[in-house]
Design a protein around this motif. Structure first.
Motif, PDB file in Angstrom:
ATOM      1  N   ARG A 135       0.975  -0.748   0.033  1.00  0.00           N
ATOM      2  CA  ARG A 135       0.061   0.069   0.085  1.00  0.00           C
ATOM      3  C   ARG A 135       1.286   1.574  -0.297  1.00  0.00           C
ATOM      4  O   ARG A 135       1.565   1.209   0.665  1.00  0.00           O
ATOM      5  CB  ARG A 135      -1.339  -0.126   1.494  1.00  0.00           C
ATOM      6  CG  ARG A 135      -1.842   0.775   1.387  1.00  0.00           C
ATOM      7  CD  ARG A 135      -2.859   1.005   2.502  1.00  0.00           C
ATOM      8  NE  ARG A 135      -1.865   0.978   3.676  1.00  0.00           N
ATOM      9  CZ  ARG A 135      -2.549  -0.220   4.873  1.00  0.00           C
ATOM     10  NH1 ARG A 135      -3.736  -0.675   4.736  1.00  0.00           N
ATOM     11  NH2 ARG A 135      -2.315  -0.204   6.128  1.00  0.00           N
ATOM     12  N   GLY A 136       1.091   2.450  -1.001  1.00  0.00           N
ATOM     13  CA  GLY A 136       1.492   3.629  -0.521  1.00  0.00           C
ATOM     14  C   GLY A 136       0.848   4.667  -1.600  1.00  0.00           C
ATOM     15  O   GLY A 136       0.045   3.943  -2.738  1.00  0.00           O
ATOM     16  N   THR A 137       1.356   5.433  -1.553  1.00  0.00           N
ATOM     17  CA  THR A 137       0.991   6.184  -3.199  1.00  0.00           C
ATOM     18  C   THR A 137       2.188   6.743  -4.413  1.00  0.00           C
ATOM     19  O   THR A 137       2.901   6.180  -3.523  1.00  0.00           O
ATOM     20  CB  THR A 137       0.849   7.860  -2.491  1.00  0.00           C
ATOM     21  OG1 THR A 137       1.687   7.551  -1.856  1.00  0.00           O
ATOM     22  CG2 THR A 137      -0.592   7.621  -1.599  1.00  0.00           C
ATOM     23  N   TYR A 138       2.491   6.871  -4.903  1.00  0.00           N
ATOM     24  CA  TYR A 138       2.779   6.569  -6.317  1.00  0.00           C
ATOM     25  C   TYR A 138       4.401   7.988  -5.978  1.00  0.00           C
ATOM     26  O   TYR A 138       5.290   7.342  -5.941  1.00  0.00           O
ATOM     27  CB  TYR A 138       2.767   7.252  -7.508  1.00  0.00           C
ATOM     28  CG  TYR A 138       3.532   6.578  -8.673  1.00  0.00           C
ATOM     29  CD1 TYR A 138       4.352   7.859  -9.680  1.00  0.00           C
ATOM     30  CD2 TYR A 138       3.956   5.470  -8.756  1.00  0.00           C
ATOM     31  CE1 TYR A 138       5.110   7.576 -10.309  1.00  0.00           C
ATOM     32  CE2 TYR A 138       5.447   4.751  -9.783  1.00  0.00           C
ATOM     33  CZ  TYR A 138       5.644   5.485 -10.605  1.00  0.00           C
ATOM     34  OH  TYR A 138       6.161   5.670 -11.562  1.00  0.00           O
ATOM     35  N   TRP A 139       4.343   8.865  -5.175  1.00  0.00           N
ATOM     36  CA  TRP A 139       4.776  10.171  -5.485  1.00  0.00           C
ATOM     37  C   TRP A 139       5.960   9.699  -3.854  1.00  0.00           C
ATOM     38  O   TRP A 139       6.941   9.877  -3.546  1.00  0.00           O
ATOM     39  CB  TRP A 139       4.599  11.499  -5.559  1.00  0.00           C
ATOM     40  CG  TRP A 139       3.616  11.550  -4.486  1.00  0.00           C
ATOM     41  CD1 TRP A 139       3.390  11.788  -2.506  1.00  0.00           C
ATOM     42  CD2 TRP A 139       1.683  11.065  -4.348  1.00  0.00           C
ATOM     43  NE1 TRP A 139       1.914  11.955  -2.475  1.00  0.00           N
ATOM     44  CE2 TRP A 139       1.260  11.751  -3.391  1.00  0.00           C
ATOM     45  CE3 TRP A 139       1.123  11.560  -5.771  1.00  0.00           C
ATOM     46  CZ2 TRP A 139      -0.318  11.125  -3.407  1.00  0.00           C
ATOM     47  CZ3 TRP A 139      -0.442  10.721  -5.700  1.00  0.00           C
ATOM     48  CH2 TRP A 139      -1.318  11.121  -4.177  1.00  0.00           C
ATOM     49  N   GLN A 140       5.468   9.034  -3.691  1.00  0.00           N
ATOM     50  CA  GLN A 140       5.844   8.390  -2.611  1.00  0.00           C
ATOM     51  C   GLN A 140       7.520   7.271  -2.636  1.00  0.00           C
ATOM     52  O   GLN A 140       7.198   6.977  -3.339  1.00  0.00           O
ATOM     53  CB  GLN A 140       5.628   7.587  -0.978  1.00  0.00           C
ATOM     54  CG  GLN A 140       4.069   7.728  -0.310  1.00  0.00           C
ATOM     55  CD  GLN A 140       3.349   6.305   0.657  1.00  0.00           C
ATOM     56  OE1 GLN A 140       3.004   6.243   0.188  1.00  0.00           O
ATOM     57  NE2 GLN A 140       3.684   7.002   1.982  1.00  0.00           N
ATOM     58  N   LYS A 141       8.955   7.682  -1.330  1.00  0.00           N
ATOM     59  CA  LYS A 141       9.935   7.335  -1.463  1.00  0.00           C
ATOM     60  C   LYS A 141       9.199   5.523  -1.858  1.00  0.00           C
ATOM     61  O   LYS A 141       8.137   4.837  -1.144  1.00  0.00           O
ATOM     62  CB  LYS A 141      10.653   7.379  -0.304  1.00  0.00           C
ATOM     63  CG  LYS A 141      11.552   8.926  -0.625  1.00  0.00           C
ATOM     64  CD  LYS A 141      12.207   8.948   0.180  1.00  0.00           C
ATOM     65  CE  LYS A 141      11.453   8.500   1.892  1.00  0.00           C
ATOM     66  NZ  LYS A 141      12.651   8.503   2.676  1.00  0.00           N
ATOM     67  N   LEU A 142       9.921   4.686  -2.010  1.00  0.00           N
ATOM     68  CA  LEU A 142       9.724   3.084  -2.723  1.00  0.00           C
ATOM     69  C   LEU A 142       9.850   2.522  -1.161  1.00  0.00           C
ATOM     70  O   LEU A 142       8.670   1.828  -0.735  1.00  0.00           O
ATOM     71  CB  LEU A 142      10.820   2.993  -3.553  1.00  0.00           C
ATOM     72  CG  LEU A 142      10.772   0.917  -3.618  1.00  0.00           C
ATOM     73  CD1 LEU A 142       9.546   0.412  -3.937  1.00  0.00           C
ATOM     74  CD2 LEU A 142      11.945   0.915  -4.064  1.00  0.00           C
ATOM     75  N   THR A 143      10.562   2.817  -0.502  1.00  0.00           N
ATOM     76  CA  THR A 143      10.627   2.961   1.160  1.00  0.00           C
ATOM     77  C   THR A 143       8.993   2.401   2.330  1.00  0.00           C
ATOM     78  O   THR A 143       9.521   2.189   3.011  1.00  0.00           O
ATOM     79  CB  THR A 143      12.086   3.236   1.593  1.00  0.00           C
ATOM     80  OG1 THR A 143      11.996   4.188   1.860  1.00  0.00           O
ATOM     81  CG2 THR A 143      13.225   2.236   1.112  1.00  0.00           C
ATOM     82  N   ASP A 144       9.085   3.991   1.304  1.00  0.00           N
ATOM     83  CA  ASP A 144       8.180   4.126   2.240  1.00  0.00           C
ATOM     84  C   ASP A 144       6.270   3.352   1.791  1.00  0.00           C
ATOM     85  O   ASP A 144       5.256   3.821   2.714  1.00  0.00           O
ATOM     86  CB  ASP A 144       6.793   5.733   2.343  1.00  0.00           C
ATOM     87  CG  ASP A 144       8.708   7.167   2.604  1.00  0.00           C
ATOM     88  OD1 ASP A 144       8.495   8.080   2.144  1.00  0.00           O
ATOM     89  OD2 ASP A 144       9.147   6.129   3.845  1.00  0.00           O
ATOM     90  N   TRP A 145       6.558   2.658   1.459  1.00  0.00           N
ATOM     91  CA  TRP A 145       5.296   1.444   1.284  1.00  0.00           C
ATOM     92  C   TRP A 145       5.038   0.716   1.787  1.00  0.00           C
ATOM     93  O   TRP A 145       6.593  -0.025   2.414  1.00  0.00           O
ATOM     94  CB  TRP A 145       5.811   1.232  -0.616  1.00  0.00           C
ATOM     95  CG  TRP A 145       5.271   2.069  -2.177  1.00  0.00           C
ATOM     96  CD1 TRP A 145       5.674   3.182  -2.107  1.00  0.00           C
ATOM     97  CD2 TRP A 145       4.390   1.984  -2.249  1.00  0.00           C
ATOM     98  NE1 TRP A 145       5.312   3.980  -3.149  1.00  0.00           N
ATOM     99  CE2 TRP A 145       4.064   3.048  -3.300  1.00  0.00           C
ATOM    100  CE3 TRP A 145       2.705   0.862  -2.864  1.00  0.00           C
ATOM    101  CZ2 TRP A 145       2.839   3.059  -4.968  1.00  0.00           C
ATOM    102  CZ3 TRP A 145       1.969   1.269  -3.533  1.00  0.00           C
ATOM    103  CH2 TRP A 145       2.319   2.117  -4.695  1.00  0.00           C
ATOM    104  N   GLU A 146       4.265  -0.051   1.651  1.00  0.00           N
ATOM    105  CA  GLU A 146       4.279  -0.705   3.225  1.00  0.00           C
ATOM    106  C   GLU A 146       3.398  -2.671   2.954  1.00  0.00           C
ATOM    107  O   GLU A 146       2.497  -2.185   2.323  1.00  0.00           O
ATOM    108  CB  GLU A 146       2.504   0.707   4.502  1.00  0.00           C
ATOM    109  CG  GLU A 146       2.642  -1.000   5.612  1.00  0.00           C
ATOM    110  CD  GLU A 146       1.516  -0.656   6.563  1.00  0.00           C
ATOM    111  OE1 GLU A 146       0.587   0.411   5.979  1.00  0.00           O
ATOM    112  OE2 GLU A 146       1.237  -1.004   7.220  1.00  0.00           O
ATOM    113  N   ALA A 147       4.177  -3.013   3.338  1.00  0.00           N
ATOM    114  CA  ALA A 147       3.899  -4.112   3.047  1.00  0.00           C
ATOM    115  C   ALA A 147       2.648  -5.142   3.568  1.00  0.00           C
ATOM    116  O   ALA A 147       2.283  -4.488   5.243  1.00  0.00           O
ATOM    117  CB  ALA A 147       5.020  -5.332   3.331  1.00  0.00           C
TER     118      ALA A 147
END
Length: 124
Positions: free
Chosen positions: A98-110
């Motif tokens: 889960r995340g938003t596209y403009w977030q850093k990759l590492t801010d996406w959450e499993a």
């Protein structure tokens, strides 16, 4: 949706592998999918993500070498890995993210449970 990664193996440096992430359940198309890896003694890191609309993001160290894709008709995501290096050796996992596209990759959450993963070993 439950995900299971497979397709790992032993490969020489410079070689290629294609990992698959098979999903069960009818809602696969709704989820963004992430590939993660965990090397011995290290934390699990995200490698690449693909959104439900097939936008992608990659860890800097794999850009240009790895390609994430998905086939919604087959409920499967893939990670094609080229020009493999010994430092790519790890257990690879897939998960919903889960995340938003403009977030850093590492801010996406499993967001799902972790399966067994698949071991990729790159020999020098």
């Amino acid at each position: 949706v439950q995900l299971q990664a497979f397709g790992g193996g032993l490969v020489q440096a410079g070689g290629s592998l294609k990992l698959s992430c098979a999903a069960s359940g009818s809602t696969f198309t709704e989820f963004a999918i992430g590939w993660y890896r965990q090397a011995p003694g290290k934390q699990r890191d995200v490698v690449a993500i693909i959104s439900s609309s097939k936008n992608t993001k990659y860890l800097d160290s794999v850009k240009g070498r790895f390609t994430i894709s998905r086939d919604n008709a087959k409920n499967t995501a893939y990670l094609k890995m080229n020009s493999l290096k010994p430092e790519d050796t790890a257990v690879y996992y897939c998960n919903t993210v889960r995340g938003t596209y403009w977030q850093k990759l590492t801010d996406w959450e499993a967001t799902g449970s972790w399966g067994q993963g698949t071991l990729v070993t790159v020999s020098s």
